[in-house]
Design a protein around this motif. Structure first.
Motif, PDB file in Angstrom:
ATOM      1  N   THR A 112       0.727  -1.203  -0.011  1.00  0.00           N
ATOM      2  CA  THR A 112      -0.158   0.006  -0.028  1.00  0.00           C
ATOM      3  C   THR A 112       0.865   1.346  -0.099  1.00  0.00           C
ATOM      4  O   THR A 112       0.389   2.438  -0.074  1.00  0.00           O
ATOM      5  N   LEU A 113       2.213   1.170   0.237  1.00  0.00           N
ATOM      6  CA  LEU A 113       3.096   2.413   0.116  1.00  0.00           C
ATOM      7  C   LEU A 113       3.368   2.778  -1.332  1.00  0.00           C
ATOM      8  O   LEU A 113       4.198   3.810  -1.590  1.00  0.00           O
ATOM      9  N   LEU A 114       3.234   1.848  -2.260  1.00  0.00           N
ATOM     10  CA  LEU A 114       3.648   2.235  -3.526  1.00  0.00           C
ATOM     11  C   LEU A 114       2.492   2.536  -4.532  1.00  0.00           C
ATOM     12  O   LEU A 114       1.398   1.932  -4.412  1.00  0.00           O
ATOM     13  N   ARG A 115       2.747   3.418  -5.592  1.00  0.00           N
ATOM     14  CA  ARG A 115       1.687   3.898  -6.664  1.00  0.00           C
ATOM     15  C   ARG A 115       2.212   3.061  -7.793  1.00  0.00           C
ATOM     16  O   ARG A 115       1.381   2.823  -8.669  1.00  0.00           O
ATOM     17  N   ASP A 116       3.425   2.675  -7.997  1.00  0.00           N
ATOM     18  CA  ASP A 116       3.789   2.087  -9.109  1.00  0.00           C
ATOM     19  C   ASP A 116       5.050   0.922  -8.804  1.00  0.00           C
ATOM     20  O   ASP A 116       5.655   1.154  -7.767  1.00  0.00           O
ATOM     21  N   ALA A 117       5.033  -0.175  -9.392  1.00  0.00           N
ATOM     22  CA  ALA A 117       6.200  -1.296  -9.011  1.00  0.00           C
ATOM     23  C   ALA A 117       6.653  -1.865 -10.626  1.00  0.00           C
ATOM     24  O   ALA A 117       5.756  -2.467 -10.903  1.00  0.00           O
ATOM     25  N   ARG A 118       7.688  -1.562 -10.922  1.00  0.00           N
ATOM     26  CA  ARG A 118       8.210  -2.344 -11.839  1.00  0.00           C
ATOM     27  C   ARG A 118       9.795  -2.296 -11.909  1.00  0.00           C
ATOM     28  O   ARG A 118      10.618  -1.620 -11.352  1.00  0.00           O
TER      29      ARG A 118
END
Length: 53
Positions: free
Chosen positions: A32-38
């Protein structure tokens, strides 16, 4: 500086938890702390030399 430790007994094998933590196609389902993960540089999976963006 304050610090804390959180421990949680997981109901699955550590290898499955590790795999989920490093599955960037599913990361936003639980982090929940990320807006994007790549991954950068066209890496398809987390591995030695792969970096996050």
């Amino acid at each position: 500086m304050p610090s804390a430790t959180v421990q949680q007994q997981m109901p699955v094998a550590s290898a499955k938890v590790f795999a989920l933590l490093h599955d960037y196609s599913r990361r936003l389902e639980w982090d929940t702390l990320l807006r994007d993960a790549r991954l950068t540089q066209d890496h398809q999976q987390a591995s030695q030399g792969a970096t996050e963006h």
